[in-house]
Design an enzyme around this catalytic site. Sequence first.
Site, PDB file in Angstrom:
ATOM      1  N   THR A 190       0.827  -1.222   0.000  1.00 24.11           N
ATOM      2  CA  THR A 190       0.000   0.000   0.000  1.00 24.11           C
ATOM      3  C   THR A 190       0.857   1.265   0.000  1.00 24.11           C
ATOM      4  O   THR A 190       0.407   2.307  -0.477  1.00 24.11           O
ATOM      5  CB  THR A 190      -0.985   0.035   1.186  1.00 24.11           C
ATOM      6  N   VAL A 229      -2.013   6.174   0.029  1.00 26.66           N
ATOM      7  CA  VAL A 229      -3.479   6.037   0.122  1.00 26.66           C
ATOM      8  C   VAL A 229      -3.837   4.539   0.194  1.00 26.66           C
ATOM      9  O   VAL A 229      -4.471   3.972  -0.701  1.00 26.66           O
ATOM     10  CB  VAL A 229      -4.200   6.819  -0.995  1.00 26.66           C
ATOM     11  N   HIS A 230      -3.439   3.971   1.333  1.00 22.20           N
ATOM     12  CA  HIS A 230      -3.602   2.541   1.595  1.00 22.20           C
ATOM     13  C   HIS A 230      -5.036   2.065   1.322  1.00 22.20           C
ATOM     14  O   HIS A 230      -5.265   1.070   0.649  1.00 22.20           O
ATOM     15  CB  HIS A 230      -3.308   2.244   3.073  1.00 22.20           C
ATOM     16  N   ASP A 231      -5.997   2.797   1.904  1.00 21.09           N
ATOM     17  CA  ASP A 231      -7.379   2.292   1.896  1.00 21.09           C
ATOM     18  C   ASP A 231      -8.017   2.405   0.515  1.00 21.09           C
ATOM     19  O   ASP A 231      -8.884   1.595   0.166  1.00 21.09           O
ATOM     20  CB  ASP A 231      -8.222   3.046   2.935  1.00 21.09           C
TER      21      ASP A 231
END
Length: 340
Positions: free
Chosen positions: A197, A264-266
């Site tokens: 991520t 912006v992992h999510d």
Amino acid sequence: MAILLDCDTGIDDALALIYLCSQPHVELVAVTSTPGNVDAAQAARNNLALLELCGRPDVPVVIGASSPLRVPLVTTPETHGPQGIGYAELPPARRTLDARDAVELWVEAARARPGELTALLTAPLTNFALALRAEPRLPELLRRTVIMGGSYYYQGNTTPTAEWNAHVDPHAAAEVFAAFAGQPEERLPTVCALETTERIELRPEHVAALAEAAGCADPELVLPEQPEGLRSRASNGLVRHVSDMLRFYFEFHRGYDQGYVAHVHDYFAASVAAGTAYCATRTASVHVETEAPRLMGTTVADYRGLWGEPPNARIVSDNRPDESFAEFVRSVGALARTLG
Ligand code: BDR
Ligand code: CA
């Protein structure tokens, strides 16, 4: 594609939610709010406001647990801003929360639609662990489970070895992985962890491209040399709010010597859940540390079966950042254009 989202909104959770709203093939069944980046009430306020911003006031928003299973709640205003959405100031939603409890909602929804729902978990796993206690058949009832959490042979972002979601509620994370042990490979959770991520590194040029795709009147310039806290004047409301969130996130990452970028992992986890992102995975048996004080929330993957335990996860081992950003700009840009 029916998705149940559990999040602790959070700037990158907000981008995940906005992205899902931009996907015509996604049915957002409900958004449940878990404490983490902000407390559960603030996460829920953000979810309500974001859904209204995206023209989706029909999606139920609920709250469940107000703190992790066994450790006190820690939030992170320095990462996501005092309200979790950076410098953005969203108009408060006109509606209130759905009265149901998040855990009840998860269990009821999964029982009502066996084999149909994709669980997307971009927060500490508190509510999901409680839902698994209430309905241990959840791994079989869900179509698919996608988790943002952990870091595997890669440094943590909260302690030297632990990732935020796993660190905030390590006991919940340990319960969740234990619940999936021995499931057939296709039912194992797909785990998006820091080693992949953090490759999804959003930069100012992506904000500019989003504004262009949305048809903004002027170029959207979020630049490292500008004063901190400058506010967007974009002619498009969604772009303006996304830009104000991301400026804060860029400044946070710069403060930790990572450059003027935002991980912006999510959003990446959301695109995996929506089936729009390429990812390769490797099965593993995941252990979450809950005892050793300095290693709380540290996640370890046994990829080689050395512990002699059945796999409980499919960890993402490869992704394609450029494709991810092209998809984000195209899809969210098109949504922004329709909202005006
Ligand atoms: C995770 O921690 C949170 O701050 C983000 O929203 C993401 O879910 C990354 O470690
Ligand atoms: Ca999150």
